[in-house]
Write a protein that holds these residues in place. Structure first.
Motif, PDB file in Angstrom:
ATOM      1  N   UNK A   1      -5.160  21.981  -0.269  1.00 55.55           N
ATOM      2  CA  UNK A   1      -5.486  22.459  -1.167  1.00 55.55           C
ATOM      3  C   UNK A   1      -6.340  21.448  -2.111  1.00 55.55           C
ATOM      4  N   UNK A   2      -7.238  20.698  -1.527  1.00 56.70           N
ATOM      5  CA  UNK A   2      -8.651  20.221  -1.723  1.00 56.70           C
ATOM      6  C   UNK A   2      -9.144  20.482  -1.325  1.00 56.70           C
ATOM      7  N   UNK A   3     -10.161  20.410  -2.364  1.00 56.91           N
ATOM      8  CA  UNK A   3     -11.958  21.134  -1.910  1.00 56.91           C
ATOM      9  C   UNK A   3     -12.769  20.312  -1.754  1.00 56.91           C
ATOM     10  N   UNK A   4     -12.478  18.963  -2.190  1.00 54.41           N
ATOM     11  CA  UNK A   4     -13.349  18.026  -2.924  1.00 54.41           C
ATOM     12  C   UNK A   4     -12.953  16.710  -3.070  1.00 54.41           C
ATOM     13  N   UNK A   5     -13.960  15.635  -2.847  1.00 56.57           N
ATOM     14  CA  UNK A   5     -14.291  14.596  -3.021  1.00 56.57           C
ATOM     15  C   UNK A   5     -15.093  13.866  -3.655  1.00 56.57           C
TER      16      UNK A   5
END
Length: 377
Positions: free
Chosen positions: A150-154
């Motif tokens: 579910x991680x889309x960005x840092x």
């Protein structure tokens, strides 16, 4: 009196500035150059004598500043937009992500926290706070351990505001892959650290610190991936196609980074930013970086010789222009008072003191720090 060394700031660069000899607080605010002062005064003077071409003439500073920022960031003007500060860019990025999880260092500067808190409250992007390791760093391994589908960005800072630790942008890009966005707050490194800005999808920076353009200046650069994925949620009337056509209809967002424009910015501050960026270009980031690194080495040696403990990286490749320290058994207020007595300007925190030199900083500033710290013992 402190005996000043003959060694001055970086030749060809230092001559443009006149800050006090003991000023070591560039990570908070960078006193602008005479070039910036002249550009500001000239623009204001022209605005006071307004004629039928005045506004159009003044507005030419905006593309000049945008093109200079783009060159320094390794991109082009179509992928660059001027902003009034770094926070505006972070809010644009945050509100442009419709859903998913964004990894954010829990110890980052608050400017990189509140945009994500606000998106979470509105049911859009959710922050996942990254806890640094025992060394206090957010590393590629830290990021890799937090990656889920579910991680889309840092979203990270290029340089840590507390210690001056550089983020390994290339390694972070490799860690998160090409399917996620890398959003970088560059304010503590842009113009003084030769970092791979092209590794990031979003680079935002204010101009009031190391760029020395004063307040209400800044910019952002966006990759093609960012332009494709980030919704133009905050686009204003100056961020659309056919901006000069007033036909009472909603226009589509501009195809490039200009879609992040909300309204016209001050051409006076644009002129100031252009002058500041062009001075960095003329001097080169590498030359500025090398001079700052020398001063940082000297400050580290001086603090250690006076019993201080360094909290910043000591390896040049790992740091930018910040030296954070504390002296065991002596509170920071006392250290600050001693530095002020010797006309040194630091940043003072509850548990540390931060010194940040620039390429105009003379060796005599190091002498002042040494005399101040020795006076404590």
């Amino acid at each position: 009196m402190i005996q000043a060394h003959a060694t001055g700031g970086l030749p060809g660069y230092a001559e443009h500035f006149e800050e006090p000899e003991g000023y070591l607080d560039f990570a908070r605010y960078g006193p602008p150059s005479r070039d910036v002062l002249a550009a500001t005064a000239d623009a204001l003077t022209h605005s006071a004598r307004a004629g039928h071409t005045t506004v159009d003439d003044l507005m030419r500073a905006e593309p000049r500043a945008r093109e200079a920022a783009a060159r320094l960031a390794g991109t082009d003007a179509d992928h660059t937009v001027l902003l009034p500060n770094a926070s505006t860019g972070l809010f644009h990025a945050a509100f442009g992500i419709p859903h998913g999880t964004v990894l954010v260092p829990a110890t980052d500067f608050p400017a990189n926290h509140y945009p994500w808190r606000r998106t979470s409250a509105l049911g859009r992007a959710e922050p996942r706070w990254l806890t640094p390791g025992p060394d206090g760093l957010i590393t590629p391994d830290t990021v890799a351990a937090a990656l889920t589908d579910d991680v889309v960005a840092l979203a990270v800072s290029a340089v840590d505001f507390r210690t001056g630790q550089r983020a390994d942008l290339a390694a972070l890009r490799e860690t998160i892959g090409d399917d996620r966005l890398l959003i970088v707050d560059a304010i503590q490194g842009f113009g003084i650290a030769d970092l791979p800005w092209q590794a990031a999808d979003v680079v935002v920076s204010g101009g009031q610190k190391w760029l020395r353009a004063s307040w209400s200046t800044g910019f952002a650069t966006l990759s093609d991936r960012a332009l494709e994925r980030l919704e133009p949620t905050l686009t204003g009337w100056t961020g659309i196609e056919d901006v000069a056509l007033f036909d009472d209809r909603e226009h589509p967002p501009a195809p490039g980074a200009q879609r992040w424009s909300i309204t016209n910015l001050s051409p006076v501050t644009a002129a100031a930013l252009a002058a500041a960026l062009e001075l960095v270009e003329h001097t080169t980031v590498r030359a500025i970086e090398a001079h700052i690194s020398t001063r940082v080495d000297q400050l580290i040696d001086t603090v250690r010789s006076c019993g201080g403990e360094i909290l910043s990286p000591v390896t040049p490749a790992d740091r930018a222009g910040i030296v954070s320290f504390h002296i065991p058994g002596i509170d920071t207020a006392t250290v600050a008072k001693a530095l002020h007595t010797y006309e040194v300007t630091p940043s003072v925190r509850a548990t540390s003191v931060r010194l940040s030199p620039h390429a105009s900083t003379r060796l005599a500033a190091v002498d002042r720090v040494q005399a101040a710290l020795r006076s404590l013992t």
